[in-house]
Write a protein that holds these residues in place. Structure first.
Motif, PDB file in Angstrom:
ATOM      1  N   PRO A   9       0.763  -1.281  -0.175  1.00 36.10           N
ATOM      2  CA  PRO A   9      -0.044   0.048  -0.096  1.00 36.10           C
ATOM      3  C   PRO A   9       0.738   1.423   0.139  1.00 36.10           C
ATOM      4  CG  PRO A   9      -0.800  -1.693   1.590  1.00 36.10           C
ATOM      5  CD  PRO A   9       0.528  -2.162   1.182  1.00 36.10           C
ATOM      6  N   GLU A  10       2.000   1.307   0.674  1.00 33.36           N
ATOM      7  CA  GLU A  10       2.736   2.374   0.931  1.00 33.36           C
ATOM      8  C   GLU A  10       3.355   2.806  -0.396  1.00 33.36           C
ATOM      9  OE1 GLU A  10       3.184  -0.164   2.645  1.00 33.36           O
ATOM     10  OE2 GLU A  10       5.190  -0.706   3.095  1.00 33.36           O
TER      11      GLU A  10
ATOM     12  N   THR B  69      -3.433  -1.309 -11.735  1.00 30.66           N
ATOM     13  CA  THR B  69      -2.833  -0.676 -10.539  1.00 30.66           C
ATOM     14  C   THR B  69      -1.338  -0.558 -10.369  1.00 30.66           C
ATOM     15  OG1 THR B  69      -4.905  -1.466  -9.451  1.00 30.66           O
ATOM     16  CG2 THR B  69      -3.191  -0.375  -7.943  1.00 30.66           C
ATOM     17  N   VAL B  70      -0.652   0.710  -9.958  1.00 23.61           N
ATOM     18  CA  VAL B  70       0.669   0.607 -10.126  1.00 23.61           C
ATOM     19  C   VAL B  70       1.336   0.891  -8.817  1.00 23.61           C
ATOM     20  CG1 VAL B  70       2.639   1.709 -11.506  1.00 23.61           C
ATOM     21  CG2 VAL B  70       0.462   1.413 -12.571  1.00 23.61           C
ATOM     22  N   TYR B  71       2.505   0.383  -8.501  1.00 26.57           N
ATOM     23  CA  TYR B  71       3.376   0.603  -7.387  1.00 26.57           C
ATOM     24  C   TYR B  71       4.524   1.052  -7.923  1.00 26.57           C
ATOM     25  CZ  TYR B  71      -0.611  -1.582  -5.189  1.00 26.57           C
ATOM     26  OH  TYR B  71      -1.972  -2.229  -4.884  1.00 26.57           O
ATOM     27  N   ARG B  72       5.336   1.626  -6.792  1.00 23.46           N
ATOM     28  CA  ARG B  72       6.630   2.190  -7.217  1.00 23.46           C
ATOM     29  C   ARG B  72       7.399   2.334  -6.046  1.00 23.46           C
ATOM     30  NH1 ARG B  72       6.046   6.821 -10.742  1.00 23.46           N
ATOM     31  NH2 ARG B  72       5.611   8.055  -8.796  1.00 23.46           N
ATOM     32  N   ILE B  73       8.918   2.001  -6.172  1.00 24.47           N
ATOM     33  CA  ILE B  73       9.680   2.170  -4.977  1.00 24.47           C
ATOM     34  C   ILE B  73      11.003   2.666  -5.608  1.00 24.47           C
ATOM     35  CG2 ILE B  73       8.727   0.335  -3.255  1.00 24.47           C
ATOM     36  CD1 ILE B  73      11.194  -1.428  -4.320  1.00 24.47           C
ATOM     37  N   LYS B  74      11.694   3.573  -4.718  1.00 23.54           N
ATOM     38  CA  LYS B  74      12.961   3.814  -4.966  1.00 23.54           C
ATOM     39  C   LYS B  74      14.012   2.886  -4.516  1.00 23.54           C
ATOM     40  CE  LYS B  74      12.475   8.852  -5.375  1.00 23.54           C
ATOM     41  NZ  LYS B  74      12.410  10.138  -4.831  1.00 23.54           N
ATOM     42  N   ILE B  75      14.885   2.586  -5.187  1.00 25.67           N
ATOM     43  CA  ILE B  75      15.913   1.803  -4.567  1.00 25.67           C
ATOM     44  C   ILE B  75      17.529   2.250  -4.920  1.00 25.67           C
ATOM     45  CG2 ILE B  75      14.849  -0.642  -4.665  1.00 25.67           C
ATOM     46  CD1 ILE B  75      16.279  -1.205  -7.347  1.00 25.67           C
TER      47      ILE B  75
END
Lengths: 259, 75, 355
Positions: A9-10, B69-75
């Motif tokens: 979710p985050e 639905t889209v998710y994203r993280i910085k690595i």
């Protein structure tokens, strides 16, 4: 990296707005209607006006728009959406009232209602989908069908001598004193979707100013009616529709945009 | 420089296989040519090259059916 | 006693609209009903009660503005005359289909087509049998005086909301244009709250969205909706039949007439009585629902009925259905804008019914 570590979710960056219902859209695969429905409902969501918005669906493919938008809505007789919206807005001047109409509804059978609502400067928003064809009834010629364009009632292409000219109703209503914001957009690329969203948002926010009518035309595809794949139809739209229906703002804050 | 990693979740039953997201994706992440179909018979989209996704959201923005639905993280 | 005024029928409609607490009127000029909007404009109802008044670009736009305003639970009305009512019929069908309350006034003139601007009753079929497409009915009130033009606006709104159905006041150029004494009812304040559970007020977080539509693509759903409408019309037939009987208790014959024609017949039956002919007048006040049972009750005690209408014979069909072949029922009426005189009616009665 495992996808499970990203799907949390985050980390969410984009999801369907909750102002749309869970119902599966009745539109053909790749049809721009779905995208425009989403943009209108994202606008309602972001402006926080779900409890203050009343929509008017028209007749055509989008007749069931009220099934997909989670807001109070009515459904208008063919072409009369702006008259219906006028009735609502005059009784509820502080509600946000919009119509959602196709080119057959707005620019053929409803031309009179469209022009007079625009000219009176009703403080409403018109979302106008122009795909140059009658989609729901099976791909017949629309008032906006391009010259040379094939449809089920112009099987050899539209000829001006026989069927007359396509109408640029958006430019026409921009000339009227009652329109405050008039813009033509598309939703076939991410960049265009973002521009269209901005225009739709402006068109809704303008209702607070009570300075006149805002109309956003979306030049869209009808891959079923045009008898193409969705990807082909978007390419055809760029090559054929946009030269005749150029994108961009036509009237901003009551002033025609100088080109 | 931080690298962006993304993930796309597909609502399989809603997908109509129009392929607009596939041609829009700058990283060529998505595809729908697998033999699988949903209950309506559409070839639904999936992440064929998940490692290349940057989570730019372009696919979801052009999707007419609100499937993605889209998710994203910085690595 | 309420305020007394000498007014035109059309003016009484307009004044009554403001007094009935109407929220909006949308109209388009047409003879012989233009005084309705003219009177409203002169009264500045937005200042008197906050009522919306808008001259639309056409009858079609006006009825659709009514449809929009009605869908928000507001008291809404329009008025027109025959050719204009024809234009409104699509919208009226939608109002009936979407079950919206609204008041529609038809100040009838002669037809067909552009016809004439003179009074007529030739829109009886259109008003009472549906008029637009689909299986629907309007509740139809037929005023015979300027007083009733005023009273029926108030009653019409009450019935429209009671049944969630459009109500039509079927008047004509005589009642619309003539001046009479009218006792105006005391003003009712406009509604401040919309409590109708179907009205579009904006979807608040504590309730589900509302949809006002006449569309149901599922044929079984649409059939169910049609049956529900018919149930409502049945209920109207049971509860809302209104009529007036004059000199009927000892009558050997009846004249049946509504609206302006009933006024003429009132004189005609007096002339008949002077000649010793025992004829009474039954005046339907609601044309739908029609006083069917009341008419049937006469079948064993009178010898015949003359339907007197300002047309070539429309209501006569409902009278014949009501008496079910048990009595001779004949028609008399001038048409195309020509108005019959009481003497003409009596002469026709003697010739056709008493022959």
């Amino acid at each position: 990296m495992d996808l499970k570590e990203i799907i949390k979710p985050e980390n969410l960056v984009y999801k369907r707005t909750e102002c749309l219902t869970d119902k599966t859209l009745s539109y053909c695969p790749g049809c721009g209607h779905g995208t425009v429905h989403r943009l209108v409902m994202e606008t309602v969501d972001e402006l926080g006006i779900q409890s203050d918005v009343i929509g008017v669906a028209s007749v055509g493919c989008s007749v069931l728009a009220y099934d997909f938008m989670d807001i109070d809505m009515t459904q208008s007789p063919h072409g009369r959406a702006t008259a219906v919206a006028t009735g609502i807005k005059r009784c509820w001047p502080d509600k946000f009232v919009f119509t959602y109409q196709g080119d057959g509804d707005l620019a053929a059978i409803g031309t009179g209602e469209t022009i007079h609502a625009c000219n009176r400067g009703e403080n409403i928003t018109i979302i106008f989908i122009n795909n140059g064809i009658y989609g729901m009834t099976g791909g017949q010629m629309a008032p906006t069908t391009l010259l040379g364009m094939k449809s089920s009632t112009t099987p050899y292409g539209r000829e001006v001598e026989l069927m007359g000219n396509p109408i640029k109703i958006t430019e026409l209503v921009a000339q009227l004193a009652g329109t405050y914001f008039v813009s033509r957009q598309s939703v076939h690329t991410p960049g265009n979707v973002r521009k269209a969203k901005k225009a739709i948002k402006t068109a809704f926010e303008n209702q607070k100013l009570k300075k006149g009518l805002s109309l956003v035309e979306i030049v869209s595809n009808c891959n079923s009616g045009w008898k193409m794949t969705p990807v082909e139809s978007n390419k055809w739209m760029e090559e054929n529709m946009f030269p005749f229906y150029p994108l961009g703002d036509i009237k901003v804050e009551g002033q025609l945009v100088q080109k | 420089m931080a690298k962006l990693k993304g993930a796309v979740v597909v609502d399989v039953e809603r997908c109509k296989g129009c392929e607009l997201c596939i041609v829009t994706c700058p990283q060529k992440v998505l595809a729908n040519k697998a033999a699988k179909v949903n209950s309506k018979g559409y070839h639904y989209v999936y992440m064929e090259n998940p490692d290349d996704c940057t989570g730019c959201t372009n696919c979801a923005v052009v999707c007419p059916d609100g499937v993605l639905t889209v998710y994203r993280i910085k690595i | 006693m309420g305020e007394l005024k000498l007014m035109k029928g059309n003016e009484a409609i307009a004044e009554a609209a403001i007094r009935a607490g109407a929220d909006a009127y949308f109209g388009y000029p047409i003879t012989p009903q233009s005084e309705v909007m003219e009177y409203l404009a002169a009264q500045q109802p937005h200042k008197r009660t906050g009522m919306v008044l808008l001259q639309a670009e056409s009858e079609i736009a006006a009825i659709n503005m009514v449809y929009g305003a009605a869908s928000t639970g507001k008291k809404t009305m329009t008025s027109s005359s025959s050719p204009g009512i024809s234009l409104k019929m699509e919208g009226i069908s939608y109002l009936a289909g979407a079950e919206l309350p609204a008041l529609i006034v038809n100040v009838v003139r002669g037809g067909p087509g552009l016809g004439t601007i003179q009074p007529s009753q030739s829109d009886y079929f259109q008003a009472t049998k549906g008029g637009g497409h689909g299986d629907y009915r309007l509740l139809v009130l037929a005023p015979a005086s300027v007083q009733e033009m005023s009273d029926f606006v108030k009653l019409g709104f009450e019935l429209a909301f009671k049944y969630r159905n459009p109500v039509m006041i079927l008047s004509d150029g005589i009642i619309g244009q003539m001046m009479e004494k009218v006792e105006l009812f005391d003003p009712i304040p406009r509604k401040t709250e919309i409590n109708e559970p179907w009205a579009l007020t904006g979807k608040s977080s504590d309730r589900k969205k509302r949809v006002v539509t006449s569309l149901d693509l599922d044929p079984y759903g649409n059939e169910k909706h049609n049956h529900e409408l018919q149930r409502k019309y049945k209920e109207m037939e049971e509860n809302e039949v209104r009529f007036e009987e004059i000199d009927c208790s000892d009558a050997e014959y009846l004249m049946v007439a509504y609206g302006s024609s009933a006024r003429i017949c009132q004189k005609a039956i007096k002339l008949a009585r002077l000649k010793g002919i025992k004829v009474g007048l039954l005046r339907p006040i609601t044309l739908f629902p029609f006083p069917t049972k009341q008419l049937y009750s006469y079948t064993n005690r009178i010898k015949g009925i003359l339907s007197v209408e300002l047309n070539t014979g429309q209501m006569i069909e409902d009278i014949r259905l009501a008496v079910n072949g048990k009595l001779p029922v004949e028609h008399f009426g001038r048409c195309g804008g020509v108005v019959h005189s009481p003497e003409e009616v009596l002469a026709a009665f003697e010739k056709i019914i008493m022959k």
